[in-house]
Write a protein that holds these residues in place. Structure first.
Motif, short mmCIF file in Angstrom:
data_model
loop_
_atom_site.label_atom_id
_atom_site.label_comp_id
_atom_site.label_asym_id
_atom_site.label_seq_id
_atom_site.Cartn_x
_atom_site.Cartn_y
_atom_site.Cartn_z
N LEU A 35 0.75 -0.60 -0.15
CA LEU A 35 -0.26 -0.52 0.26
C LEU A 35 0.77 1.40 -0.08
N PRO A 36 2.23 1.64 0.59
CA PRO A 36 2.42 2.68 0.65
C PRO A 36 3.31 3.26 -0.37
N VAL A 37 3.76 1.93 -1.54
CA VAL A 37 4.40 1.98 -2.81
C VAL A 37 2.97 2.35 -3.53
N PHE A 38 1.81 1.77 -2.95
CA PHE A 38 0.65 1.91 -4.22
C PHE A 38 0.39 3.26 -4.21
N LEU A 39 0.01 4.01 -2.95
CA LEU A 39 -0.21 5.05 -2.78
C LEU A 39 0.08 5.70 -3.31
N LEU A 40 1.57 5.76 -2.91
CA LEU A 40 2.62 7.17 -3.47
C LEU A 40 2.39 6.82 -4.72
N ALA A 41 2.45 5.70 -5.77
CA ALA A 41 2.73 6.12 -7.34
C ALA A 41 1.05 6.41 -7.69
N SER A 42 0.11 6.72 -7.41
CA SER A 42 -1.15 6.51 -7.49
C SER A 42 -0.82 8.03 -7.20
N LEU A 43 -0.66 8.73 -6.00
CA LEU A 43 -0.93 10.71 -5.35
C LEU A 43 -0.41 10.91 -7.24
N LEU A 44 0.92 10.06 -7.62
CA LEU A 44 2.04 10.79 -8.62
C LEU A 44 0.68 10.23 -9.95
N ILE A 45 0.50 9.78 -9.93
CA ILE A 45 -1.06 9.10 -11.34
C ILE A 45 -1.56 10.16 -11.13
N CYS A 46 -2.06 10.90 -10.29
CA CYS A 46 -3.10 11.39 -10.36
C CYS A 46 -2.81 12.92 -10.31
N ALA B 5 -0.37 13.98 -11.84
CA ALA B 5 -0.12 14.81 -13.81
C ALA B 5 -0.93 14.71 -14.38
N PRO B 6 -0.69 16.09 -14.99
CA PRO B 6 -1.51 16.77 -16.37
C PRO B 6 -1.79 15.51 -16.86
N GLY B 7 -3.16 15.35 -17.42
CA GLY B 7 -3.80 13.86 -18.15
C GLY B 7 -5.60 14.27 -17.95
N THR B 8 -6.47 14.11 -19.10
CA THR B 8 -7.01 13.75 -19.60
C THR B 8 -8.35 14.31 -18.39
N ASP B 9 -8.26 13.81 -16.46
CA ASP B 9 -9.48 13.93 -16.01
C ASP B 9 -9.02 15.11 -15.62
N MET B 10 -7.81 15.77 -15.58
CA MET B 10 -7.22 16.54 -14.90
C MET B 10 -7.55 18.12 -16.08
N ALA B 11 -7.49 17.94 -17.05
CA ALA B 11 -7.68 18.74 -17.65
C ALA B 11 -9.36 19.08 -18.04
N TYR B 12 -10.08 17.89 -17.89
CA TYR B 12 -11.79 17.92 -17.60
C TYR B 12 -12.09 18.83 -16.81
N MET B 13 -11.64 18.38 -15.26
CA MET B 13 -11.53 19.14 -14.32
C MET B 13 -11.51 20.37 -14.41
N LEU B 14 -10.49 21.32 -14.62
CA LEU B 14 -10.58 22.85 -15.11
C LEU B 14 -11.44 23.14 -16.05
N PHE C 102 -7.60 4.41 -4.53
CA PHE C 102 -6.60 4.94 -5.60
C PHE C 102 -7.99 5.87 -6.49
N MET C 103 -9.14 5.85 -6.09
CA MET C 103 -10.20 6.15 -6.00
C MET C 103 -10.74 7.23 -5.29
N LEU C 104 -10.55 7.20 -4.02
CA LEU C 104 -10.23 8.43 -3.21
C LEU C 104 -8.97 9.38 -3.20
N ILE C 105 -7.54 8.96 -3.64
CA ILE C 105 -6.77 10.11 -4.05
C ILE C 105 -7.36 10.83 -5.39
N GLY C 106 -8.23 10.11 -6.58
CA GLY C 106 -7.96 10.42 -7.65
C GLY C 106 -9.34 11.76 -6.98
N PHE C 107 -10.19 11.53 -6.52
CA PHE C 107 -11.69 12.25 -6.51
C PHE C 107 -11.53 13.57 -5.38
N ILE C 108 -10.17 13.61 -4.24
CA ILE C 108 -9.50 14.69 -3.92
C ILE C 108 -8.67 15.00 -4.83
N VAL C 109 -8.10 14.75 -5.53
CA VAL C 109 -6.94 15.94 -6.54
C VAL C 109 -8.38 16.13 -7.39
#
Length: 207
Positions: free
Chosen positions: A7-18, A20-29, A153-160
């Motif tokens: 989980l620690p490595v996964f949570l860090l990787a998930s945060l970095l992915i979330c 990072a600029p991408g479709t979801d972030m541009a859509y939320m903007l 991943f869903m929780l981290i993504g939702f917060i971001v």
């Protein structure tokens, strides 16, 4: 039953992915700028539900089906591009009519859009098919492990996503009382959607 050591490595990787600029972030903007705070909250909830759907699908073993029939990812890309183009056209039409796209109390439009945008995001599909299985660890149940990882991943993504959308909504609130501001915001949102569709089409052409 599940392996929490990953989980620690996964949570860090998930945060970095979330983040990072991408479709979801541009859509939320785009959503925050066009629809404001209420739209951002609804859209981020829809995106989060899309993550949960992918988690369940992978846990159910559908990943192997996709590996056997890779054309399904191409189909996801095509549907995603067409949907983003439709969102772009709708935003430009709103701008032409001078109508507002801000979310009302009972509006579900933004929630549906967030869900569909995420479900038709090929990068999200690839993430769950290729990245998530790397964190099975020594879990006794792969299904339970996939679900737990997906929820994290869903929780981290939702917060971001919510943070990005709410920050973007400040622009909408500042300009909402100015003439023609709604039209300009719709044009910005439509341009973002069209740009995202262009990225997907480019990936289709070069992939």
């Amino acid at each position: 039953m599940i392996d929490v050591s990953v989980l620690p490595v996964f949570l860090l990787a998930s945060l970095l992915i979330c983040v990072a600029p991408g479709t979801d972030m541009a859509y939320m903007l785009a959503v925050g700028i066009a629809g404001g705070r209420g739209a951002a909250l609804r859209a981020s909830t829809g995106v989060a539900l899309g993550v949960l759907v992918y988690s369940v699908v992978v846990a159910a073993g559908m990943g192997e089906l996709v590996r056997q029939y890779p054309w399904t990812l191409t189909a996801i890309r095509v549907v995603g591009a067409l949907y983003l183009i439709w969102l772009s056209v709708s935003a430009f039409l709103d701008a032409r009519r001078g109508t507002t796209v801000a979310a009302g109390p009972g509006t579900t439009r933004w929630f549906r859009q967030g869900l569909v945008v995420n479900l038709t995001n090929p990068k999200m599909a690839l993430f769950f098919l290729a990245f998530l299985p790397r964190f099975l660890g020594s879990a006794a149940s792969s299904v339970a492990q996939f679900i737990v990882l997906g929820l994290c991943f869903m929780l981290i993504g939702f917060i971001v996503d919510t943070t990005v959308g709410l920050l973007a909504s400040t622009l909408q609130r500042r300009l909402s009382d100015k003439p023609s501001a709604g039209r300009a915001l719709s044009i910005v949102a439509g341009t973002v959607y069209l740009g995202l569709a262009g990225v997907v089409v480019w990936e289709l052409a070069t992939g």
